[in-house]
Design an enzyme around this catalytic site. Structure first.
Site, PDB file in Angstrom:
ATOM      1  N   ASP A 176       0.856  -1.190   0.000  1.00 33.78           N
ATOM      2  CA  ASP A 176       0.000   0.000   0.000  1.00 33.78           C
ATOM      3  C   ASP A 176       0.896   1.246   0.000  1.00 33.78           C
ATOM      4  OD1 ASP A 176      -2.311   1.565   0.280  1.00 33.78           O
ATOM      5  OD2 ASP A 176      -2.361   1.343   2.464  1.00 33.78           O
ATOM      6  N   GLU A 207       2.549   4.976  -4.050  1.00 32.96           N
ATOM      7  CA  GLU A 207       2.481   5.901  -5.212  1.00 32.96           C
ATOM      8  C   GLU A 207       3.802   6.625  -5.443  1.00 32.96           C
ATOM      9  OE1 GLU A 207       0.170   5.525  -2.857  1.00 32.96           O
ATOM     10  OE2 GLU A 207      -1.066   4.325  -4.183  1.00 32.96           O
ATOM     11  N   ASP A 218      -9.040   3.530  -2.443  1.00 35.99           N
ATOM     12  CA  ASP A 218     -10.050   3.957  -1.466  1.00 35.99           C
ATOM     13  C   ASP A 218     -11.313   4.488  -2.123  1.00 35.99           C
ATOM     14  OD1 ASP A 218      -8.134   3.221   0.314  1.00 35.99           O
ATOM     15  OD2 ASP A 218      -7.500   5.263   0.800  1.00 35.99           O
TER      16      ASP A 218
HETATM   17  O1  MIG Z   1      -3.640   6.083   4.637  1.00 33.91           O
HETATM   18  O2  MIG Z   1      -3.575   0.850   5.767  1.00 33.91           O
HETATM   19  O3  MIG Z   1      -5.929   2.162   0.437  1.00 33.91           O
HETATM   20  O4  MIG Z   1      -6.894  -0.037   1.837  1.00 33.91           O
HETATM   21  O5  MIG Z   1      -6.855   0.113   4.649  1.00 33.91           O
HETATM   22  C1  MIG Z   1      -4.455   4.958   4.513  1.00 33.91           C
HETATM   23  C2  MIG Z   1      -4.708   1.594   5.918  1.00 33.91           C
HETATM   24  C3  MIG Z   1      -3.624   3.744   4.327  1.00 33.91           C
HETATM   25  C4  MIG Z   1      -4.928   3.012   2.430  1.00 33.91           C
HETATM   26  C5  MIG Z   1      -5.409   1.803   1.680  1.00 33.91           C
HETATM   27  C6  MIG Z   1      -6.437   1.107   2.516  1.00 33.91           C
HETATM   28  C7  MIG Z   1      -5.854   0.717   3.854  1.00 33.91           C
HETATM   29  C8  MIG Z   1      -5.320   1.970   4.566  1.00 33.91           C
HETATM   30  N1  MIG Z   1      -4.339   2.641   3.723  1.00 33.91           N
END
Ligand code: MIG
Length: 803
Positions: free
Chosen positions: A400, A403, A488
């Site tokens: 995650d 980017e 999200d």
């Molecule tokens: O700033 O890890 O898209 O699926 O649950 C949020 C917490 C960070 C974004 C991800 C989401 C995940 C969440 N993450």
């Protein structure tokens, strides 16, 4: 794009031609050069080099395989133009004046041509090309775009961005794939702009008469896919994925239903969740741990209070048929006492600022440093950290924030690149696998290189394990390493509707393993919305429910008993179709076709399919038409022309090219099957681990004309399949007769126990298996189904019935 048109320059006229076996190089007035290469029949590379006088080596993270022999060409020149003709008949004509290019297909038809000469901006590295456009030409792909394909989606930015609760139209979002398929009157072609800088595609937005693509740096380097004789989307994707790679066959368990939330924590909550699934007989394969399993968000640690013995937990879950996937973010907490930080810093694996300092930014753990995943040694170091999770029994990883997302960077962004995304400053340095560059150049590949790190680590550390990696960010070629989810999203009907074109466009961007957060991440769905979302996702390649911290429970049973039953049946439907779905992943690996497809992918000659944004195909045989509006219990469905279709529930036959009304009470996902198809299914299992003991059934869809289906099977794990441990079967079927042939492979296939014929109008007079009568059959007039239990059967048999 952000540049002033006054400072733009053309690259000038062609002043010299050098012939090569597989193309030609043109010297241009500006000092730049154009290299045209005919890589394969139907793939032409157009590469403008050094308009700014800088020498750039030929380097791309997107291209998996560039070892093409090339197609032999002839070059013909006259006063005005230079013509390069390949053996296949594909042709490029270049006008000397302005270096305007036209590409023609094998049949001599124009594919695409320049509307203006290419431009560049010597001040900031901007480059641009502009192509003529017919007003009815449409464009699909572009990776992950929060847009329907048609409604106003005419310009696309490539710049990976963390966009929590994005809205329809938000652009860019998490993934950028500068590839599209153009479609017009059944003819298609594709273009892949292999450039990792911020790119802009203006697809008839500024003017109906042309489209352009541009980048804020790098080379004007792109590939034209002419689509072969058929000019088909299928050929284009085959060729695009020859270049950028395909998704390796995933482990079977990764096709099961998956349950996630931010966060299932502590351990007792996870065990309770697992118990509920099994007690309620709701099939599931995978549970997820989000960031709270860690010790203050330090990756590769566990919160000792909440997860005192991860191995024991995972062993217990495994015994009950569950797999565990854990999240791993790129941000490494700056903390002397944290081994990951210390090692990363001491060994120099973190990204640096242009002044040579360690770049730091704020993310979940607080101030963090970030591994430079474009550096092979950083990839190896970070990859090895996965060992302890693998030792504990973790089955897959979820990358995650790649980017990369930074809540507050250490300094501010400036100059012409001054845009509001929260990420690294553009001056941050990257190794670029020896092709050092700044973040402006490597931003878009950071996420993919993180997913690659994870994928390659599992391959290296567990040679017999098929990796499962889920990633939020990616770029062209991401399919080689990971499944992708659309970040999200929000618990609204609008987002449910958006999920279909989003997943279809990702699919035709070469990424087959895709899904959305079922039920929506931000916000809370009603029971109805969750149930409809689950239905819409039941047959998508990646099928996972996930929701934000602080939201109400979003499990299949969270909305009362009625919905629990409906949701169970929906997940059961997926499990019944898993043999078919799995086989499609094999088809992708072989041919590059996506698993989930927009209708036009299989029916490019049916113009009406171009605007269908609320239905999709799964393989060639299943057409899914989910309900995406609140309260609806019917919906209209467009059945593409060129095939006949049957309603899955009634067996009724429909001609293609028609729009029909489908019944869609809350417990029904409208589903249609292609007449002639033969699909492999299985009885409901509670998880994929039970599949090896479950028999198979073939569902054959009645049709007057003969069609052939292929079915792939293996043990669902490991790599023995590459050494021949698989089974490939062929079925030929038309109304009244089905012949089965296991044609290849060493894997001993699961037992085939039933054949079910769908669309049988009246009770059969006689059913026979290899010429022997079978009496023990069941016929249901209402559903037009004839069920035939098979006697012992081998590699080759024939089943017939007469009515
Ligand atoms: O700033 O890890 O898209 O699926 O649950 C949020 C917490 C960070 C974004 C991800 C989401 C995940 C969440 N993450």
């Amino acid at each position: 794009m952000i540049t002033s048109r006054e400072s733009l320059r053309t690259l000038g006229d062609i002043i010299g031609v050098t012939r090569h076996l597989d193309g030609a190089t043109f010297a241009l007035e500006s000092g730049a050069a154009l290299r045209l290469t005919f890589l394969l029949p139907g793939i032409i590379r157009v590469r403008f080099m050094s308009p700014d006088g800088k020498d750039r080596s030929d380097w791309s993270y997107a291209i998996e395989d560039s070892r093409f022999e090339g197609e032999e060409v002839f070059v013909e020149e006259d006063q005005q133009s230079i013509e390069i003709i390949a053996m296949s008949g594909v042709r490029v004509v270049a006008l000397r004046e302005g270096c305007l290019l036209s590409v023609f297909d094998e049949a001599g038809q124009l594919v695409v041509e320049d509307q203006q000469p290419p431009f560049f901006d010597p001040l900031n590295g901007f480059i641009e090309t502009t192509k003529r456009r017919e007003s009815d030409e449409l464009y699909f792909g572009f990776g992950e775009k929060a847009k329907s394909s048609l409604q106003g989606s005419k310009s696309h930015m490539m710049w990976n961005t963390d966009t929590y609760a994005y809205a329809p139209g938000t652009d860019p979002i998490y993934q950028s794939i500068p590839f599209f398929i153009a479609l017009r009157e059944g003819l298609s072609y594709g273009i892949f702009f292999d450039n990792t800088y911020r790119c802009l595609f203006d697809m008839g937005h500024t003017s109906e008469e042309y489209y352009s693509f541009a980048a804020l740096g790098g080379e004007l380097n792109y590939y034209v896919f002419t689509g072969g004789r058929e000019r088909s989307p299928r050929n284009i994707l085959r060729d695009y994925t020859l270049l950028t790679g395909r998704c390796p066959l995933p482990p079977l368990w990764a096709l099961g239903y998956q349950q996630s939330r931010w966060s299932y924590c502590p351990e007792a909550r996870v065990r309770e969740l697992a118990r509920q699934f099994r007690e309620k007989y709701i099939p599931v394969d995978v549970l997820y741990l989000d960031i709270d399993y860690m010790d203050e968000f330090r990756v590769f640690t566990w919160n000792q209070t909440h997860f005192p013995n991860p191995k024991l937990l995972i062993d217990d879950l495994k015994a009950d048929g569950f797999r565990l996937v854990v999240i791993i973010d790129p941000g490494i907490k700056v903390d002397e006492k944290y081994f990951v930080y210390r090692d990363g810093r001491d060994e120099g694996h973190f990204c640096r600022t242009s002044e040579g300092e360690e770049f730091q930014g704020q993310v979940w753990p607080g101030t963090c440093a970030f591994p430079d995943f474009t550096n092979p040694s950083a990839r190896e170091w970070f990859g090895n950290l996965y060992e302890q999770h693998l030792d504990a029994g973790v089955s897959g990883f979820w990358n995650d924030m790649n980017e990369p997302s930074v809540f507050a960077p250490g300094d501010t962004q400036s100059d012409i690149f001054d845009l509001p995304e929260k990420t690294f400053p553009l001056s941050v340095r990257h190794d670029g696998d020896g092709h050092a560059g700044d973040h402006a150049r490597y931003h878009n590949v950071y996420g993919m290189q993180m997913a690659r790190t994870t994928y390659e680590a599992i391959r290296r550390l567990r040679s017999d394990q098929r990796p499962f990696v889920l990633t939020r960010s990616g770029s062209a070629g991401i399919q080689r390493y990971a499944a992708v989810w659309t970040g999200d999203n929000v618990s609204t009907w609008e987002h449910l509707a958006l999920s279909i074109p989003m997943l279809c466009n990702l699919s035709v961007s070469g990424v087959p393993f895709v899904g959305t957060d079922i039920g929506g991440f931000a916000g809370e769905p009603s029971g109805e919305l969750f149930a409809r979302w689950l239905q819409a996702a039941a047959l998508t390649p990646f099928c996972r429910a996930h929701s934000e911290i602080g939201t109400s429970d979003q499990e299949p049973w969270s909305y009362g008993e009625e919905f629990e039953g409906i949701n169970r049946a929906t997940i059961e439907l997926r499990y019944q179709f898993l043999p078919y779905l799995y086989s499609l992943f094999h088809e992708h690996e072989q041919t590059g076709v996506p698993v989930m497809r927009p209708l036009w992918f299989d029916y490019p000659h049916d113009r009406r399919t171009y605007s269908v944004d609320d239905q999709f195909l799964v393989g060639s045989d299943l057409l899914v038409a989910p309900v995406i509006s609140e309260g609806a219990v019917t919906r209209s469905v467009y059945l593409p022309s060129g095939s006949q279709w049957r309603d899955w529930y009634t067996g009724l036959l429909y001609e293609g090219g028609t729009e029909i009304g489908a019944n869609a009470p809350i417990d029904r996902l409208p589903l249609f099957v292609r007449a002639g198809a033969a699909l492999f299914r299985q009885p409901v299992v509670q998880h994929t681990g039970q599949m090896r003991f479950a028999p198979l059934a073939i569902t054959a869809i009645s049709s007057g004309s003969l069609s052939t289906s292929t079915f792939y099977e293996d043990d669902g794990e490991g790599f023995d399949y590459k050494a021949g441990s698989f089974s490939l079967s062929q079925i030929q079927h038309r109304t009244g007769s089905l012949s089965f042939n296991r044609s290849a492979g060493l894997y001993s296939s699961r037992k085939i126990e039933f054949v079910e014929f769908l669309g049988v109008e009246s009770a059969p007079r006689e059913v026979s298996f290899n010429n022997q009568l079978i009496s023990d059959i069941a016929f249901n007039e209402g559903t037009r189904r004839l069920l035939v239990p098979l006697p012992e059967n081998g590699d080759s048999w024939v089943l017939t019935y007469t009515s």
